[in-house]
Design a protein around this motif. Sequence first.
Motif, PDB file in Angstrom:
ATOM      1  N   GLU A 100     -35.213 -38.968  43.210  1.00 12.29           N
ATOM      2  CA  GLU A 100     -35.353 -37.527  43.029  1.00 12.29           C
ATOM      3  C   GLU A 100     -36.820 -37.122  42.899  1.00 12.29           C
ATOM      4  OE1 GLU A 100     -31.495 -35.832  40.721  1.00 12.29           O
ATOM      5  OE2 GLU A 100     -32.745 -37.200  39.566  1.00 12.29           O
ATOM      6  N   ILE A 101     -37.543 -37.817  42.048  1.00 11.10           N
ATOM      7  CA  ILE A 101     -38.940 -37.454  41.821  1.00 11.10           C
ATOM      8  C   ILE A 101     -39.763 -37.685  43.085  1.00 11.10           C
ATOM      9  CG2 ILE A 101     -41.015 -38.004  40.501  1.00 11.10           C
ATOM     10  CD1 ILE A 101     -39.226 -38.675  38.136  1.00 11.10           C
ATOM     11  N   GLY A 102     -39.491 -38.783  43.782  1.00 14.92           N
ATOM     12  CA  GLY A 102     -40.255 -39.090  44.993  1.00 14.92           C
ATOM     13  C   GLY A 102     -40.134 -38.008  46.052  1.00 14.92           C
ATOM     14  N   LEU A 103     -38.904 -37.567  46.317  1.00 12.00           N
ATOM     15  CA  LEU A 103     -38.716 -36.523  47.322  1.00 12.00           C
ATOM     16  C   LEU A 103     -39.230 -35.174  46.828  1.00 12.00           C
ATOM     17  CD1 LEU A 103     -35.180 -37.276  48.835  1.00 12.00           C
ATOM     18  CD2 LEU A 103     -37.427 -38.135  49.542  1.00 12.00           C
ATOM     19  N   SER A 104     -39.198 -34.975  45.514  1.00  8.89           N
ATOM     20  CA  SER A 104     -39.617 -33.676  44.978  1.00  8.89           C
ATOM     21  C   SER A 104     -41.100 -33.416  45.193  1.00  8.89           C
ATOM     22  CB  SER A 104     -39.298 -33.601  43.484  1.00  8.89           C
ATOM     23  OG  SER A 104     -40.248 -34.305  42.699  1.00  8.89           O
ATOM     24  N   ILE A 105     -41.899 -34.469  45.360  1.00  2.99           N
ATOM     25  CA  ILE A 105     -43.350 -34.277  45.489  1.00  2.99           C
ATOM     26  C   ILE A 105     -43.675 -33.433  46.717  1.00  2.99           C
ATOM     27  CG2 ILE A 105     -45.552 -35.473  45.860  1.00  2.99           C
ATOM     28  CD1 ILE A 105     -44.219 -37.831  44.241  1.00  2.99           C
ATOM     29  N   ALA A 106     -43.087 -33.781  47.863  1.00  5.62           N
ATOM     30  CA  ALA A 106     -43.321 -32.986  49.074  1.00  5.62           C
ATOM     31  C   ALA A 106     -42.707 -31.595  48.933  1.00  5.62           C
ATOM     32  CB  ALA A 106     -42.736 -33.704  50.288  1.00  5.62           C
ATOM     33  N   PHE A 107     -41.537 -31.532  48.338  1.00 12.76           N
ATOM     34  CA  PHE A 107     -40.828 -30.264  48.160  1.00 12.76           C
ATOM     35  C   PHE A 107     -41.619 -29.320  47.254  1.00 12.76           C
ATOM     36  CE2 PHE A 107     -37.623 -27.881  45.604  1.00 12.76           C
ATOM     37  CZ  PHE A 107     -37.017 -27.149  46.626  1.00 12.76           C
ATOM     38  N   LEU A 108     -42.100 -29.816  46.136  1.00 11.63           N
ATOM     39  CA  LEU A 108     -42.811 -28.977  45.170  1.00 11.63           C
ATOM     40  C   LEU A 108     -44.218 -28.628  45.643  1.00 11.63           C
ATOM     41  CD1 LEU A 108     -41.744 -30.787  41.867  1.00 11.63           C
ATOM     42  CD2 LEU A 108     -40.837 -28.637  42.788  1.00 11.63           C
ATOM     43  N   TYR A 163     -27.976 -41.124  47.651  1.00 12.13           N
ATOM     44  CA  TYR A 163     -27.945 -40.337  46.420  1.00 12.13           C
ATOM     45  C   TYR A 163     -26.525 -40.222  45.879  1.00 12.13           C
ATOM     46  CZ  TYR A 163     -29.088 -36.665  43.089  1.00 12.13           C
ATOM     47  OH  TYR A 163     -29.264 -35.929  41.934  1.00 12.13           O
ATOM     48  N   ARG A 164     -25.571 -40.062  46.776  1.00 10.14           N
ATOM     49  CA  ARG A 164     -24.175 -39.955  46.344  1.00 10.14           C
ATOM     50  C   ARG A 164     -23.730 -41.253  45.655  1.00 10.14           C
ATOM     51  NH1 ARG A 164     -22.203 -39.162  50.936  1.00 10.14           N
ATOM     52  NH2 ARG A 164     -22.569 -36.910  50.924  1.00 10.14           N
ATOM     53  N   THR A 165     -24.102 -42.383  46.229  1.00  5.79           N
ATOM     54  CA  THR A 165     -23.733 -43.669  45.650  1.00  5.79           C
ATOM     55  C   THR A 165     -24.376 -43.864  44.271  1.00  5.79           C
ATOM     56  OG1 THR A 165     -23.493 -44.669  47.844  1.00  5.79           O
ATOM     57  CG2 THR A 165     -23.782 -46.165  45.989  1.00  5.79           C
ATOM     58  N   LEU A 166     -25.657 -43.541  44.164  1.00  2.00           N
ATOM     59  CA  LEU A 166     -26.355 -43.690  42.887  1.00  2.00           C
ATOM     60  C   LEU A 166     -25.815 -42.702  41.855  1.00  2.00           C
ATOM     61  CD1 LEU A 166     -29.984 -44.072  44.284  1.00  2.00           C
ATOM     62  CD2 LEU A 166     -28.583 -45.884  43.278  1.00  2.00           C
TER      63      LEU A 166
END
Length: 219
Positions: A100-108, A163-166
């Motif tokens: 979550e945090i990794g993908l959020s960097i580009a998003f934010l 993400y669904r699995t985790l």
Amino acid sequence: MHAQRQDLSHFLKSLHGTFGSNLSRLNGDFIGIIEAIDTENRAISDLGNVIRSSYSTPGPHCEHAAKLIDEVFSDVAQAMYLISCGLIVPGRMVTRRAFEIGLSIAFLWDQPHEYWSWAEHDADLSFTAMVNYLSSHGYQSHIKKLHSENAPAFNISEAQSLYRTLSNTVHGKIDLLPPLSPERFDITTNGAEEHINALLRVTVLVRRTLDTRFPKTEE
């Protein structure tokens, strides 16, 4: 049946010894996956340094977003350790956090209002919103302008599946876990390779996403 109560200091040391003994029983294939994770994780840390030094930040939110890379690095290292010790459930939970945090960097980075809503107004980050943004036509057009060659598209189906699995683990589903018995914590019988592979896939996907968004990091 639970065991008889014992001195808690002794009990915790005993648990530590039990989980720690798993590390001495890791096979060559498992160690190879760990080495691949470590390589990807170090690359993520390095690209964080490049982002901070080579990209002008249009606002203070970018400086804060770039610092999240250190959180990703720490989470991946912790998840790698936990899974290697046989602690599958907490390892998968920390893996999800790193994802979550990794993908959020580009998003934010691209959306300051989302950052400040999250950082100062207790808004939640929506994984669905993030992956929809990263796979949108508008984002892909933006990425093409940043690259001299065609950049790889964000793999939304892989991201959603992982993400669904985790998330199933976080929400208490046990279908992917061995029975709640000593076998769940035995590195030779608890299917840990499947879980460490999931961490590798997460780490690679995060690194590729950041490489794509910040092309100066590719080299």
